[in-house]
Motif scaffolding. Structure first.
Motif, PDB file in Angstrom:
ATOM      1  N   UNK A 132     -38.383  -3.454  20.350  1.00  0.00           N
ATOM      2  CA  UNK A 132     -39.834  -3.338  20.486  1.00  0.00           C
ATOM      3  C   UNK A 132     -40.432  -4.659  20.986  1.00  0.00           C
ATOM      4  N   UNK A 133     -41.592  -4.552  21.696  1.00  0.00           N
ATOM      5  CA  UNK A 133     -42.237  -5.742  22.267  1.00  0.00           C
ATOM      6  C   UNK A 133     -42.498  -6.799  21.211  1.00  0.00           C
ATOM      7  N   UNK A 134     -42.940  -6.320  20.015  1.00  0.00           N
ATOM      8  CA  UNK A 134     -43.242  -7.269  18.949  1.00  0.00           C
ATOM      9  C   UNK A 134     -42.016  -7.471  18.042  1.00  0.00           C
ATOM     10  N   UNK A 135     -40.849  -6.953  18.507  1.00  0.00           N
ATOM     11  CA  UNK A 135     -39.660  -6.933  17.650  1.00  0.00           C
ATOM     12  C   UNK A 135     -38.877  -8.225  17.633  1.00  0.00           C
ATOM     13  N   UNK A 136     -37.707  -8.163  16.999  1.00  0.00           N
ATOM     14  CA  UNK A 136     -36.942  -9.362  16.685  1.00  0.00           C
ATOM     15  C   UNK A 136     -36.343 -10.031  17.929  1.00  0.00           C
ATOM     16  N   UNK A 137     -35.983  -9.215  18.938  1.00  0.00           N
ATOM     17  CA  UNK A 137     -35.315  -9.792  20.094  1.00  0.00           C
ATOM     18  C   UNK A 137     -36.282 -10.648  20.920  1.00  0.00           C
ATOM     19  N   UNK A 138     -37.489 -10.089  21.182  1.00  0.00           N
ATOM     20  CA  UNK A 138     -38.500 -10.852  21.902  1.00  0.00           C
ATOM     21  C   UNK A 138     -38.898 -12.102  21.124  1.00  0.00           C
ATOM     22  N   UNK A 139     -38.997 -11.932  19.817  1.00  0.00           N
ATOM     23  CA  UNK A 139     -39.351 -13.058  18.942  1.00  0.00           C
ATOM     24  C   UNK A 139     -38.310 -14.161  19.067  1.00  0.00           C
ATOM     25  N   UNK A 140     -37.034 -13.733  19.114  1.00  0.00           N
ATOM     26  CA  UNK A 140     -35.934 -14.679  19.224  1.00  0.00           C
ATOM     27  C   UNK A 140     -36.023 -15.461  20.535  1.00  0.00           C
ATOM     28  N   UNK A 141     -36.266 -14.739  21.631  1.00  0.00           N
ATOM     29  CA  UNK A 141     -36.376 -15.398  22.934  1.00  0.00           C
ATOM     30  C   UNK A 141     -37.555 -16.367  22.953  1.00  0.00           C
ATOM     31  N   UNK A 142     -38.653 -15.950  22.342  1.00  0.00           N
ATOM     32  CA  UNK A 142     -39.825 -16.811  22.307  1.00  0.00           C
ATOM     33  C   UNK A 142     -39.556 -18.066  21.496  1.00  0.00           C
ATOM     34  N   UNK A 143     -38.965 -17.853  20.322  1.00  0.00           N
ATOM     35  CA  UNK A 143     -38.701 -18.984  19.445  1.00  0.00           C
ATOM     36  C   UNK A 143     -37.802 -20.012  20.114  1.00  0.00           C
ATOM     37  N   UNK A 144     -36.858 -19.496  20.915  1.00  0.00           N
ATOM     38  CA  UNK A 144     -35.936 -20.398  21.604  1.00  0.00           C
ATOM     39  C   UNK A 144     -36.493 -20.854  22.950  1.00  0.00           C
ATOM     40  N   UNK A 145     -37.746 -20.467  23.235  1.00  0.00           N
ATOM     41  CA  UNK A 145     -38.387 -20.800  24.508  1.00  0.00           C
ATOM     42  C   UNK A 145     -37.559 -20.314  25.698  1.00  0.00           C
ATOM     43  N   UNK A 146     -37.054 -19.116  25.578  1.00  0.00           N
ATOM     44  CA  UNK A 146     -36.228 -18.574  26.650  1.00  0.00           C
ATOM     45  C   UNK A 146     -36.850 -17.324  27.261  1.00  0.00           C
TER      46      UNK A 146
END
Lengths: 328, 313, 268
Positions: B148-162
């Motif tokens: 999901x857009x607000x889900x864990x995978x997107x969050x992970x990419x954001x957190x890692x600035x990727x």
């Protein structure tokens, strides 16, 4: 004397395979009868026909005078000791032994007492509470024996019962089985591929080959007076002389045998070349090639042992030469 | 024998039946087999053939009614560009999922077969069995949460600035899309996740049969680990991989739920079958579409059998 | 061989693979406690137990659960009988068509579920059978047979044929032999097979969508929520409960067959 088991022209064919082919047997009551032969010779199938696990394609089987035709195993007064013992893994020893009595409807206390007695008879008192998996091979074998005997069968069938035991245990069990059979007086039918076992235990031996019985007789006769080359060869590897050699020696055209222990080396006799000799403890076994046959001699301790390649002469007492009935 | 015990009679209907069964071993087998054979024969095969029979009918384009005349016209419709597109897309997906599953399952299976002992062996076994047996829908659902857009995978990419990396990937044609949950890649990940355990078990089974001494022998003969892998381990594991691929391939071919929940609007065979038999009411075309995975699997199984894959099942 | 140790890359790859198989399921457990009820936001803004109470009070969830349990129980019972009979026949004798029987049993699970489902639905249509509890059971029992069959056939293979002969030799007829020897020896395998069949049926959705009509089993309830999410928190809780409910029979089946059966082809 009553006939315990009678086969009249019994055959069991599996498609084109003639596992048992036109077999006649008469087993007397109280007899220790051995069925001897190589694997696939039909001896085990005959045992299964008596037990009722299999039915003959043709011919008639009688057990104590009653036709066994159409009689399922659970209605025959016959019990079996299986090659793999077939102890019920989910029951302990005493319940295994008491199984037949339980099925027959005996009350619990009674059948347990009978089972304990049977276990005592096979020298396993106090083992009733154990699981079959906790027993050694020899102990399992005794339990299987007790489980069969507790039902007081008229005939006890034993399918290679000693096959899985080591040599020492096997010799001990042979003696015990023989003593047990004498004590109980039950007819034993014993299947084995071990000629020593058959000869030492049985009152009579039937030798099987390719679905047929090739000779029935007392152990002594089977050993010293084989009817056909197969018996001579299978029962203790006798020397078999081909017909033309026999004719040369005796004037009769037939196969003949002479036991290795009767063969001597001398200055006259049949010329032979020594192929090999090996020391086997009580004697030396010498294999020699003559013109028409290979002759094996067992030389007693102290006799001069020839080397391979030596030219020798072999001879024997004419009385030790056994002429076979059939040409073969 | 003087016992007269009522509960174990030597005669009576049950004993007579038992006698009869003993005298006729064939009858026994027949009686044992009859109930399951009848059930599967009538309920399953009957329904299957009824469906296949319908694929030889066609639908009247004006009335929308089924015309009960034997024709191959419906099969012809499979080869329209749109339908061919669906078939090819599905087969490519099934193949990609199978290859990826084989690659990921190999280290797990190899470790479990060669190095895991005792307690760890059990851990690996349960570790594969639990995901294999746990709820299919729950597994799909968990990926809806992950992707999901607000889900864990997107969050992970954001957190890692990727996030830029993810966006670059999503802008790729075919595999990309507006977001992972509506992309080909999303569908692929869910398929891979859901069918992976079906690959691990047979591969492990086939690797269990490779004696370690054989690998040592290969090394002893001068092969590098890479050569041993290519020339010894892989050929020996191949039947297991093929056996596993039967599952991953077949299951992907027939699935219609996963692409419906995670994926783009481009349809797969399962969805086509589902919509033709449902809303469109075109049973003949749905039946013809259903034949496609059967035929593909038939060919696949035939090839697999030749390679001896069934020994690893 | 404890002398050779796994290379590091292999350990990492194996661990990574296992993690890939388990982490998504664990994620469900976290979401069941989230306070967020409109989206799938990660990380959860807060944790709460209130959705368990909400779910508990939902009659539709209870109804779907009840239907699923009933279907699974009846299907398992039918599959137990059919699978055991089939395994007994196949292990008892070499007969013509033995391979065909094995294939017939495996087919419903080897072919894609949608084919089984659509076949059954069109057969029901042709024969004018209205959808009911029994149409669901018909489909489920069909693909559950194979699970029981596989377990039973493995155990029959291990149970020596001479045990049956020994029992008959000792006076027991076929039925007494079944009761006193065969059943006790295959009981745990049947229990394991039954548990797996139960889990399979409890979980099935593809075939069920074609045979259920308007009825809702728990997986169908979930599918509706997946396609058109309305009650995200309740779905999260139900998903977690479903995972827990299916884990129990799987673990049970593992412990029942552990050590007795070769573990997934430990061919030695």
């Amino acid at each position: 004397m009553t006939t315990a088991v009678r086969f009249s022209r019994v055959s069991r064919h599996y498609g084109p395979v003639k596992a048992v082919n036109d077999v006649d047997i008469d087993i007397a009551e109280g007899e220790f009868f051995a069925m001897l032969g190589p694997s696939g010779s039909g001896k085990t199938t005959c045992l299964r026909l008596i037990a009722g696990f299999d039915q003959p394609t043709s011919g008639e089987i009688e057990i104590f005078g009653d036709s066994a035709h159409g009689v399922p195993p659970y209605k025959r007064h016959v019990n079996t000791v299986f090659q793999d013992y077939a102890l019920f893994p989910h029951l302990n020893v005493v319940d295994n032994v008491a199984y037949g009595l339980m099925i027959a409807g005996q009350p619990k206390t009674e059948r347990r007492r009978a089972a304990e007695e049977a276990l005592e008879m096979v020298a396993l008192p106090g083992y009733g509470g154990r699981r079959p998996s906790e027993l050694s091979g020899g102990q399992r074998q005794r339990v299987a024996l007790a489980r069969a005997l507790v039902n007081q069968p008229k005939v006890l069938l034993l399918d290679e019962p000693l096959g899985a035991l080591d040599l020492k245990l096997r010799e001990q069990m042979q003696e015990e089985l023989k003593a047990l059979q004498r004590k109980l007086g039950i007819t034993f039918v014993f299947v084995t591929h071990d000629q020593g076992e058959a000869l030492s235990m049985a009152d009579r031996v039937a030798v099987f080959n390719e679905g047929r019985i090739v000779q029935v007789g007392k152990p002594h006769d089977i050993y010293y007076r084989p009817d056909v080359p197969f018996v001579a060869d299978f029962v203790g590897s006798s020397n078999v002389l081909p017909p033309h050699l026999t004719e040369e020696l005796t004037g009769t055209w037939t196969h003949a045998t002479v036991r290795p222990e009767a063969v001597r080396l001398s200055d006259t006799g049949l010329p032979a070349t020594v192929r090999s000799s090996s020391f086997i403890g009580t004697a030396t076994r010498v294999t020699m090639d003559t013109e028409h046959a290979t002759i094996v001699a067992l030389l007693p301790k102290g006799a001069a042992v020839p080397h391979s390649g030596d030219k020798v002469h072999v001879t024997w007492d004419p009385a030790d030469l056994h002429l076979m009935e059939q040409g073969g | 024998m003087t016992d007269t015990v009522p509960d174990t009679p030597r005669s009576g209907p049950l004993v007579r039946l038992s006698d009869l069964l003993w005298r006729n071993p064939r009858l026994t087998v027949f009686l044992l087999l009859a109930p399951p054979a009848l059930w599967l024969g009538i309920v399953y095969l009957g329904a299957l053939f009824a469906l296949l029979a319908q694929s030889f009918f066609s639908i009247d384009e004006f009335s929308g009614l089924i015309v009960y005349e034997l024709t191959l016209k419906t099969y012809g419709e499979l080869f329209t560009p749109a339908n061919l597109d669906i078939i090819i897309r599905t087969v490519v997906m099934a193949a990609s999922v199978t290859v990826a599953a084989a690659i990921i399952s190999f280290p797990i299976a190899y470790y479990a077969a060669r190095y895991a002992r005792g307690r760890w062996k059990a851990v690996f076994y349960i570790g594969v069995m639990l995901p294999l047996w746990s709820s299919y829908l729950v597994k799909v659902y968990s990926w809806k949460l992950i992707l999901a857009k607000e889900g864990i995978l997107n969050w992970l990419f954001e957190t890692l600035h990727l996030s830029w990396l993810l966006n670059a990937y999503l802008s790729l044609p075919v595999v990309g899309g507006n977001s992972l949950s509506v992309s080909w890649t999303g569908t692929f990940l869910v398929f891979l996740y859901v069918w992976l355990p079906f690959m691990v078990l047979p591969v492990q089974a086939s690797l269990e049969r490779v004696p370690p001494t054989m690998l040592e022998a290969s090394g002893d003969l001068g092969a590098t680990p890479g050569q041993t892998f290519r020339h010894v381990l892989l050929p020996l594991a191949l039947p297991g991989v093929i056996a596993g691929s039967i599952f991953t391939f077949s299951l992907t071919l027939g699935d219609y739920i996963i692409p419906q929940i995670v994926g783009s609007s481009r349809r797969f065979i399962g969805q086509a079958v589902y919509s033709y038999q449902g809303t469109a009411g075109n049973i003949p075309l749905a039946a013809a579409f259903a034949v496609v995975p059967i035929v593909i699997m038939g060919i696949y199984l035939w090839v697999a059998k030749k390679k001896g894959a069934f020994d690893a099942l | 061989m404890s002398t050779d140790r796994a290379p590091l890359w292999l350990k990492l790859a194996a661990a990574g693979g296992l993690a890939f198989m388990h982490l998504p399921i664990l994620l469900i457990f976290v979401y069941a406690f989230t306070t967020e009820d409109k989206s799938y936001q990660w990380p959860p803004p807060g944790l709460t137990l209130k959705w368990f109470a909400v779910t508990w009070n939902r009659p539709d969830v209870w109804e779907a659960l009840g239907l699923s349990l009933r279907v699974a129980a009846i299907s398992t019972a039918i599959a137990l009988v059919l699978g055991t009979l089939c395994a007994a026949a196949v292990s008892r004798a070499r007969f013509f068509g033995r391979e065909a029987v094995s294939l017939l049993v495996i087919l419903p699970i080897a072919l894609p579920g949608i084919i089984t489902g659509i076949s059954l639905r069109s057969a029901f249509n042709i024969m004018d059978i209205p959808f009911s509890f029994w149409t669901i059971v018909l489909g489920h029992a069909t693909f559950c047979v194979v699970v029981v069959y596989n377990n039973a056939v493995a155990r029959f293979r291990r149970t020596s044929g001479s045990l049956i002969e020994a029992s008959m030799d000792l006076g027991a007829n076929s039925f007494q032999t079944f009761q006193h020897v065969i059943l006790p020896n295959i009981a745990t395998a049947l229990l394991a097979g039954g548990m797996l069949a139960f889990a399979l049926s409890f979980d099935e959705v593809i075939v069920t969508t074609f045979t259920a009509g308007q009825q809702q089993t728990l997986p169908i309830w979930m599918l509706e929520e997946l396609v058109r999410p309305r009650q995200r928190p309740v779905t999260n809780v139900v998903a977690m409960v479903v995972v827990l409910v299916t884990f129990l029979p799987i673990l049970g089946a593992y412990y029942l067959t552990r050590g007795t059966e070769t573990v997934a082809g430990q061919g030695k």
